[in-house]
Design an enzyme around this catalytic site. Sequence first.
Site, mmCIF file in Angstrom:
data_model
loop_
_atom_site.group_PDB
_atom_site.id
_atom_site.type_symbol
_atom_site.label_atom_id
_atom_site.label_comp_id
_atom_site.label_asym_id
_atom_site.label_seq_id
_atom_site.Cartn_x
_atom_site.Cartn_y
_atom_site.Cartn_z
ATOM 1 N N ARG A 59 3.269 -9.898 0.815
ATOM 2 C CA ARG A 59 2.149 -10.851 0.798
ATOM 3 C C ARG A 59 1.687 -11.201 2.203
ATOM 4 O O ARG A 59 2.223 -12.101 2.858
ATOM 5 C CB ARG A 59 2.585 -12.123 0.065
ATOM 6 C CG ARG A 59 1.583 -13.240 0.067
ATOM 7 C CD ARG A 59 0.514 -13.124 -0.965
ATOM 8 N NE ARG A 59 1.055 -13.037 -2.309
ATOM 9 C CZ ARG A 59 0.429 -12.442 -3.329
ATOM 10 N NH1 ARG A 59 -0.766 -11.896 -3.148
ATOM 11 N NH2 ARG A 59 0.988 -12.386 -4.519
ATOM 12 N N GLN A 80 -0.768 -3.275 -10.182
ATOM 13 C CA GLN A 80 -2.041 -3.777 -9.635
ATOM 14 C C GLN A 80 -2.245 -3.197 -8.238
ATOM 15 O O GLN A 80 -1.305 -3.084 -7.456
ATOM 16 C CB GLN A 80 -1.934 -5.307 -9.628
ATOM 17 C CG GLN A 80 -2.650 -6.027 -8.538
ATOM 18 C CD GLN A 80 -3.716 -6.991 -9.075
ATOM 19 O OE1 GLN A 80 -4.379 -6.705 -10.058
ATOM 20 N NE2 GLN A 80 -3.878 -8.102 -8.423
ATOM 21 N N ARG A 85 0.659 0.738 -1.469
ATOM 22 C CA ARG A 85 1.288 -0.388 -0.753
ATOM 23 C C ARG A 85 2.762 -0.549 -1.092
ATOM 24 O O ARG A 85 3.430 -1.387 -0.487
ATOM 25 C CB ARG A 85 0.520 -1.690 -1.023
ATOM 26 C CG ARG A 85 0.538 -2.151 -2.462
ATOM 27 C CD ARG A 85 -0.231 -3.465 -2.626
ATOM 28 N NE ARG A 85 -0.181 -3.946 -3.996
ATOM 29 C CZ ARG A 85 -0.475 -5.173 -4.370
ATOM 30 N NH1 ARG A 85 -0.859 -6.067 -3.478
ATOM 31 N NH2 ARG A 85 -0.427 -5.540 -5.632
ATOM 32 N N HIS A 154 -6.943 -4.826 2.183
ATOM 33 C CA HIS A 154 -6.875 -6.193 1.641
ATOM 34 C C HIS A 154 -6.420 -7.180 2.724
ATOM 35 O O HIS A 154 -5.336 -7.787 2.641
ATOM 36 C CB HIS A 154 -5.865 -6.155 0.485
ATOM 37 C CG HIS A 154 -5.888 -7.304 -0.450
ATOM 38 N ND1 HIS A 154 -5.775 -8.611 -0.038
ATOM 39 C CD2 HIS A 154 -5.976 -7.352 -1.805
ATOM 40 C CE1 HIS A 154 -5.802 -9.397 -1.105
ATOM 41 N NE2 HIS A 154 -5.924 -8.660 -2.187
ATOM 42 N N ASP A 206 -12.898 -15.306 -5.775
ATOM 43 C CA ASP A 206 -12.485 -13.903 -5.934
ATOM 44 C C ASP A 206 -13.754 -13.128 -6.260
ATOM 45 O O ASP A 206 -14.165 -13.029 -7.416
ATOM 46 C CB ASP A 206 -11.444 -13.801 -7.065
ATOM 47 C CG ASP A 206 -10.762 -12.434 -7.109
ATOM 48 O OD1 ASP A 206 -11.234 -11.518 -6.412
ATOM 49 O OD2 ASP A 206 -9.764 -12.301 -7.846
ATOM 50 N N GLU A 264 -11.990 -8.256 2.584
ATOM 51 C CA GLU A 264 -11.443 -6.929 2.351
ATOM 52 C C GLU A 264 -12.538 -5.866 2.203
ATOM 53 O O GLU A 264 -13.212 -5.833 1.175
ATOM 54 C CB GLU A 264 -10.631 -6.945 1.046
ATOM 55 C CG GLU A 264 -9.732 -8.151 0.894
ATOM 56 C CD GLU A 264 -9.321 -8.403 -0.561
ATOM 57 O OE1 GLU A 264 -9.253 -7.444 -1.345
ATOM 58 O OE2 GLU A 264 -9.074 -9.557 -0.911
HETATM 59 O O1 TA6 Z 1 -8.512 -8.956 -3.707
HETATM 60 C C1 TA6 Z 1 -8.427 -10.025 -4.574
HETATM 61 C C2 TA6 Z 1 -7.335 -9.771 -5.611
HETATM 62 O O2 TA6 Z 1 -7.604 -8.620 -6.324
HETATM 63 C C3 TA6 Z 1 -7.226 -11.028 -6.485
HETATM 64 O O3 TA6 Z 1 -7.717 -10.849 -7.792
HETATM 65 C C4 TA6 Z 1 -5.776 -11.449 -6.372
HETATM 66 O O4 TA6 Z 1 -5.018 -11.170 -7.467
HETATM 67 C C5 TA6 Z 1 -5.341 -10.757 -5.093
HETATM 68 O O5 TA6 Z 1 -6.080 -9.585 -4.964
HETATM 69 C C6 TA6 Z 1 -3.869 -10.545 -4.814
HETATM 70 O O6 TA6 Z 1 -3.315 -9.543 -5.581
HETATM 71 P P1 TA6 Z 1 -1.766 -9.243 -5.506
HETATM 72 O O7 TA6 Z 1 -1.531 -8.136 -6.485
HETATM 73 O O8 TA6 Z 1 -1.464 -8.794 -4.104
HETATM 74 O O9 TA6 Z 1 -1.075 -10.513 -5.857
#
Ligand code: TA6
Length: 293
Positions: A59, A80, A85, A154, A206, A264
Amino acid sequence: MLTFKETLPGFDTAIVSNRFSRAEVSLYGAQVLSWIPEGGEDALFMGSKAVFERGKAIRGGIPLCFPWFGPRKDDPSLPQHGFARTLPWKPLSFEDEGERSTLVLGLTDSPETMRLWPHPFAAALAISAGAALELTLSVTNTGEEPLEYTDALHAYFRVSEVTAAATDGFEGIGYVDRAEGGAQGIGEPRRGTAGSGGIPFGGEIDRVYGTGERRRIVDGGGKSRITVWSEGFPDTVVWNPGRVKGPAIADLGEGEWSRFLCVEPAAAGTNRIRLEPGATACQRMRIEKEGKR
Ligand code: TA6
Protein backbone atom coordinates in the site's frame (compact mmCIF):
# COMPACT_ATOMS: atom_id res chain seq x y z
CA MET A 1 24.57 4.54 -8.35
CA LEU A 2 22.71 1.29 -7.81
CA THR A 3 22.70 -0.64 -4.54
CA PHE A 4 20.41 -3.28 -3.11
CA LYS A 5 19.06 -3.93 0.35
CA GLU A 6 16.86 -6.65 1.75
CA THR A 7 13.84 -4.82 3.22
CA LEU A 8 12.47 -8.06 4.66
CA PRO A 9 13.52 -11.66 3.95
CA GLY A 10 12.60 -12.27 0.31
CA PHE A 11 11.88 -8.59 -0.42
CA ASP A 12 14.83 -6.97 -2.16
CA THR A 13 14.84 -3.25 -2.77
CA ALA A 14 16.98 -1.50 -5.38
CA ILE A 15 18.22 1.97 -4.48
CA VAL A 16 18.83 4.22 -7.47
CA SER A 17 20.56 7.44 -6.51
CA ASN A 18 22.51 10.36 -7.91
CA ARG A 19 22.99 14.00 -6.96
CA PHE A 20 19.45 14.89 -8.08
CA SER A 21 17.34 12.30 -6.29
CA ARG A 22 17.05 8.88 -4.68
CA ALA A 23 14.47 6.23 -5.53
CA GLU A 24 13.77 2.95 -3.77
CA VAL A 25 12.26 0.24 -5.94
CA SER A 26 10.92 -3.10 -4.73
CA LEU A 27 11.77 -5.98 -7.08
CA TYR A 28 8.53 -7.52 -5.84
CA GLY A 29 5.99 -5.79 -8.08
CA ALA A 30 8.56 -3.45 -9.72
CA GLN A 31 7.08 -0.95 -7.31
CA VAL A 32 8.69 2.41 -6.63
CA LEU A 33 8.44 2.74 -2.83
CA SER A 34 9.99 6.15 -2.38
CA TRP A 35 11.32 9.05 -4.45
CA ILE A 36 13.16 11.84 -2.70
CA PRO A 37 14.38 14.79 -4.76
CA GLU A 38 17.66 16.23 -3.40
CA GLY A 39 17.05 18.57 -0.45
CA GLY A 40 13.36 17.76 -0.30
CA GLU A 41 11.02 15.21 1.20
CA ASP A 42 9.52 12.08 -0.27
CA ALA A 43 7.03 12.84 -3.03
CA LEU A 44 5.38 9.46 -2.48
CA PHE A 45 3.27 8.09 0.36
CA MET A 46 3.87 4.69 1.97
CA GLY A 47 1.36 3.30 4.47
CA SER A 48 2.87 2.75 7.92
CA LYS A 49 1.07 -0.59 8.05
CA ALA A 50 1.93 -1.61 4.47
CA VAL A 51 2.20 -5.39 4.21
CA PHE A 52 5.20 -7.05 2.54
CA GLU A 53 3.86 -10.53 1.93
CA ARG A 54 3.86 -12.73 -1.18
CA GLY A 55 0.53 -12.50 -2.99
CA LYS A 56 -0.39 -9.18 -1.34
CA ALA A 57 -0.07 -5.68 -2.75
CA ILE A 58 2.09 -3.05 -1.03
CA ARG A 59 0.00 0.00 0.00
CA GLY A 60 1.89 3.02 -1.26
CA GLY A 61 4.55 4.20 -3.68
CA ILE A 62 3.70 3.42 -7.31
CA PRO A 63 2.07 0.00 -7.75
CA LEU A 64 1.80 -1.12 -11.36
CA CYS A 65 -1.66 -2.39 -12.31
CA PHE A 66 -1.28 -4.78 -15.26
CA PRO A 67 -2.67 -6.56 -17.29
CA TRP A 68 -5.97 -5.30 -15.97
CA PHE A 69 -7.02 -2.31 -13.93
CA GLY A 70 -9.57 -2.81 -11.12
CA PRO A 71 -11.50 -6.05 -10.84
CA ARG A 72 -11.46 -8.35 -13.91
CA LYS A 73 -14.86 -7.80 -15.46
CA ASP A 74 -15.23 -11.39 -16.71
CA ASP A 75 -14.05 -12.93 -13.41
CA PRO A 76 -14.09 -10.71 -10.30
CA SER A 77 -12.56 -13.56 -8.27
CA LEU A 78 -9.18 -12.85 -9.94
CA PRO A 79 -6.78 -10.47 -8.17
CA GLN A 80 -7.77 -6.81 -8.34
CA HIS A 81 -5.44 -4.72 -10.57
CA GLY A 82 -3.78 -7.76 -12.22
CA PHE A 83 -0.71 -9.72 -11.21
CA ALA A 84 2.23 -7.42 -12.04
CA ARG A 85 2.25 -5.85 -8.56
CA THR A 86 2.40 -9.20 -6.75
CA LEU A 87 5.13 -11.00 -8.71
CA PRO A 88 8.93 -10.73 -8.50
CA TRP A 89 10.52 -8.79 -11.38
CA LYS A 90 14.11 -9.28 -12.59
CA PRO A 91 16.70 -6.53 -12.94
CA LEU A 92 17.59 -6.31 -16.66
CA SER A 93 19.96 -3.35 -16.84
CA PHE A 94 21.25 -0.25 -15.11
CA GLU A 95 22.71 2.90 -16.64
CA ASP A 96 24.15 6.03 -15.02
CA GLU A 97 24.05 8.98 -17.40
CA GLY A 98 25.00 11.76 -14.99
CA GLU A 99 21.69 13.62 -15.26
CA ARG A 100 19.74 10.48 -14.50
CA SER A 101 20.17 6.86 -13.48
CA THR A 102 17.95 4.19 -14.98
CA LEU A 103 17.11 0.75 -13.69
CA VAL A 104 15.14 -1.57 -15.97
CA LEU A 105 13.11 -4.43 -14.49
CA GLY A 106 11.46 -7.19 -16.51
CA LEU A 107 8.58 -9.64 -16.21
CA THR A 108 7.56 -12.32 -18.71
CA ASP A 109 4.76 -14.85 -18.81
CA SER A 110 5.06 -17.93 -16.62
CA PRO A 111 2.75 -20.85 -15.88
CA GLU A 112 1.35 -18.69 -13.03
CA THR A 113 0.54 -15.70 -15.28
CA MET A 114 -0.78 -17.96 -18.07
CA ARG A 115 -3.34 -19.43 -15.62
CA LEU A 116 -4.63 -15.92 -14.88
CA TRP A 117 -4.22 -14.39 -18.33
CA PRO A 118 -3.45 -16.74 -21.23
CA HIS A 119 -1.08 -14.49 -23.21
CA PRO A 120 2.68 -14.71 -23.72
CA PHE A 121 4.23 -11.27 -23.10
CA ALA A 122 7.44 -9.50 -22.15
CA ALA A 123 7.11 -6.38 -19.98
CA ALA A 124 9.88 -3.97 -18.99
CA LEU A 125 9.59 -1.09 -16.54
CA ALA A 126 12.38 1.49 -16.75
CA ILE A 127 12.69 3.61 -13.61
CA SER A 128 14.75 6.70 -14.15
CA ALA A 129 15.74 8.94 -11.24
CA GLY A 130 17.03 12.45 -11.86
CA ALA A 131 15.58 15.92 -11.32
CA ALA A 132 12.34 14.16 -12.29
CA LEU A 133 11.23 10.58 -11.79
CA GLU A 134 10.34 8.85 -15.05
CA LEU A 135 8.70 5.45 -15.45
CA THR A 136 8.45 3.83 -18.88
CA LEU A 137 6.43 0.68 -19.32
CA SER A 138 6.99 -1.35 -22.51
CA VAL A 139 4.89 -4.41 -23.22
CA THR A 140 5.55 -6.76 -26.15
CA ASN A 141 3.14 -9.39 -27.37
CA THR A 142 5.41 -12.43 -27.74
CA GLY A 143 2.50 -14.73 -28.62
CA GLU A 144 0.76 -15.59 -31.86
CA GLU A 145 -2.65 -14.07 -31.10
CA PRO A 146 -3.55 -10.41 -30.52
CA LEU A 147 -3.84 -9.41 -26.87
CA GLU A 148 -5.56 -6.60 -24.96
CA TYR A 149 -4.89 -5.12 -21.55
CA THR A 150 -5.71 -2.23 -19.27
CA ASP A 151 -3.20 -0.75 -16.83
CA ALA A 152 -2.23 2.08 -14.49
CA LEU A 153 0.72 3.52 -12.62
CA HIS A 154 -1.24 3.80 -9.37
CA ALA A 155 0.88 6.57 -7.82
CA TYR A 156 0.26 7.49 -4.16
CA PHE A 157 1.41 11.08 -3.68
CA ARG A 158 2.10 12.32 -0.19
CA VAL A 159 0.08 15.37 0.86
CA SER A 160 -0.06 17.09 4.23
CA GLU A 161 -3.88 16.98 4.29
CA VAL A 162 -5.96 15.79 1.35
CA THR A 163 -9.00 17.92 2.24
CA ALA A 164 -6.80 20.99 1.75
CA ALA A 165 -5.06 19.72 -1.41
CA ALA A 166 -5.94 21.22 -4.76
CA THR A 167 -5.63 19.75 -8.24
CA ASP A 168 -5.45 21.27 -11.67
CA GLY A 169 -5.52 19.81 -15.14
CA PHE A 170 -9.02 18.35 -14.75
CA GLU A 171 -11.20 21.40 -15.46
CA GLY A 172 -13.81 20.71 -18.13
CA ILE A 173 -12.74 17.04 -18.44
CA GLY A 174 -15.40 14.31 -18.38
CA TYR A 175 -15.10 11.48 -15.85
CA VAL A 176 -16.68 8.19 -14.89
CA ASP A 177 -17.38 7.96 -11.17
CA ARG A 178 -16.33 4.57 -9.71
CA ALA A 179 -17.21 5.46 -6.10
CA GLU A 180 -20.03 3.82 -4.11
CA GLY A 181 -19.66 0.39 -5.63
CA GLY A 182 -19.01 1.59 -9.19
CA ALA A 183 -15.42 0.29 -9.03
CA GLN A 184 -16.72 -3.21 -8.31
CA GLY A 185 -19.06 -3.03 -11.29
CA ILE A 186 -22.13 -2.81 -9.02
CA GLY A 187 -24.71 -0.58 -10.66
CA GLU A 188 -24.30 1.88 -13.47
CA PRO A 189 -21.30 4.21 -12.92
CA ARG A 190 -22.23 7.87 -12.82
CA ARG A 191 -20.62 10.37 -15.13
CA GLY A 192 -19.69 13.98 -14.66
CA THR A 193 -17.51 16.82 -15.85
CA ALA A 194 -14.98 18.49 -13.60
CA GLY A 195 -15.82 22.11 -12.85
CA SER A 196 -13.36 24.89 -12.17
CA GLY A 197 -13.67 24.52 -8.36
CA GLY A 198 -11.28 21.54 -8.18
CA ILE A 199 -12.04 18.09 -6.80
CA PRO A 200 -13.76 18.06 -3.37
CA PHE A 201 -11.67 15.66 -1.23
CA GLY A 202 -12.90 14.32 2.10
CA GLY A 203 -15.61 12.01 0.77
CA GLU A 204 -14.71 9.00 -1.38
CA ILE A 205 -13.29 10.06 -4.74
CA ASP A 206 -12.71 7.33 -7.31
CA ARG A 207 -12.91 8.77 -10.80
CA VAL A 208 -11.56 7.95 -14.25
CA TYR A 209 -10.92 11.20 -16.08
CA GLY A 210 -10.56 11.14 -19.84
CA THR A 211 -7.27 13.00 -19.87
CA GLY A 212 -3.74 11.78 -20.30
CA GLU A 213 -1.85 15.03 -20.24
CA ARG A 214 -0.58 17.24 -17.43
CA ARG A 215 -2.13 17.08 -13.97
CA ARG A 216 -0.97 18.87 -10.87
CA ILE A 217 -1.39 18.45 -7.11
CA VAL A 218 -0.94 21.58 -5.02
CA ASP A 219 -0.25 20.72 -1.39
CA GLY A 220 -0.23 22.82 1.78
CA GLY A 221 -1.68 25.93 0.12
CA GLY A 222 1.12 26.06 -2.47
CA LYS A 223 4.08 24.94 -0.29
CA SER A 224 4.70 22.13 -2.76
CA ARG A 225 3.53 21.19 -6.22
CA ILE A 226 3.69 17.80 -7.91
CA THR A 227 3.23 17.66 -11.66
CA VAL A 228 2.46 14.41 -13.43
CA TRP A 229 3.02 14.23 -17.18
CA SER A 230 2.37 11.16 -19.29
CA GLU A 231 2.36 9.72 -22.79
CA GLY A 232 0.38 6.71 -23.98
CA PHE A 233 -2.07 6.72 -21.06
CA PRO A 234 -5.48 7.92 -22.25
CA ASP A 235 -6.98 8.26 -18.74
CA THR A 236 -6.18 9.53 -15.28
CA VAL A 237 -7.66 7.87 -12.21
CA VAL A 238 -8.01 10.06 -9.12
CA TRP A 239 -8.56 8.16 -5.86
CA ASN A 240 -8.79 8.86 -2.19
CA PRO A 241 -11.00 6.62 -0.02
CA GLY A 242 -12.31 9.51 2.12
CA ARG A 243 -13.19 9.80 5.81
CA VAL A 244 -15.66 6.89 5.89
CA LYS A 245 -13.89 4.16 3.87
CA GLY A 246 -10.33 5.31 4.63
CA PRO A 247 -10.21 4.30 8.33
CA ALA A 248 -11.47 0.82 7.36
CA ILE A 249 -8.44 0.09 5.14
CA ALA A 250 -6.42 -2.33 7.27
CA ASP A 251 -2.96 -1.51 5.89
CA LEU A 252 -3.27 2.24 6.51
CA GLY A 253 -2.29 3.72 9.86
CA GLU A 254 -4.62 5.96 11.84
CA GLY A 255 -5.58 9.09 9.91
CA GLU A 256 -3.36 8.13 6.96
CA TRP A 257 -6.26 8.15 4.50
CA SER A 258 -5.90 11.94 4.41
CA ARG A 259 -2.11 11.90 3.85
CA PHE A 260 -2.18 10.74 0.25
CA LEU A 261 -3.81 11.35 -3.07
CA CYS A 262 -3.59 8.87 -5.92
CA VAL A 263 -3.26 10.41 -9.38
CA GLU A 264 -2.78 7.52 -11.76
CA PRO A 265 -1.99 7.65 -15.48
CA ALA A 266 -4.08 4.74 -16.78
CA ALA A 267 -5.73 2.96 -19.65
CA ALA A 268 -8.58 2.15 -17.35
CA GLY A 269 -11.94 2.22 -18.93
CA THR A 270 -12.98 1.34 -22.43
CA ASN A 271 -9.54 2.49 -23.59
CA ARG A 272 -7.92 -0.93 -23.77
CA ILE A 273 -4.48 -1.37 -25.33
CA ARG A 274 -4.43 -3.89 -28.16
CA LEU A 275 -1.22 -5.49 -29.39
CA GLU A 276 -0.87 -7.59 -32.52
CA PRO A 277 1.68 -10.46 -32.38
CA GLY A 278 5.20 -9.02 -32.16
CA ALA A 279 3.99 -5.47 -31.41
CA THR A 280 5.18 -3.35 -28.47
CA ALA A 281 3.32 -0.58 -26.64
CA CYS A 282 5.20 2.05 -24.69
CA GLN A 283 3.72 4.31 -21.99
CA ARG A 284 5.53 6.89 -19.94
CA MET A 285 4.97 8.94 -16.79
CA ARG A 286 7.12 11.80 -15.52
CA ILE A 287 6.83 13.28 -12.04
CA GLU A 288 8.28 16.63 -11.04
CA LYS A 289 8.19 18.14 -7.58
CA GLU A 290 8.64 21.78 -6.63
CA GLY A 291 8.90 22.88 -3.03
CA LYS A 292 10.53 21.17 -0.07
CA ARG A 293 7.56 19.69 1.75
O1 TA6 B 1 -7.40 3.37 -8.45
C1 TA6 B 1 -8.48 3.41 -7.61
C2 TA6 B 1 -8.81 2.00 -7.12
O2 TA6 B 1 -9.08 1.17 -8.18
C3 TA6 B 1 -9.96 2.11 -6.11
O3 TA6 B 1 -11.18 1.61 -6.59
C4 TA6 B 1 -9.43 1.46 -4.85
O4 TA6 B 1 -9.93 0.22 -4.59
C5 TA6 B 1 -7.93 1.52 -5.06
O5 TA6 B 1 -7.69 1.45 -6.43
C6 TA6 B 1 -7.02 0.62 -4.26
O6 TA6 B 1 -7.06 -0.70 -4.68
P1 TA6 B 1 -6.25 -1.81 -3.91
O7 TA6 B 1 -6.56 -3.09 -4.62
O8 TA6 B 1 -4.79 -1.47 -4.02
O9 TA6 B 1 -6.74 -1.77 -2.50
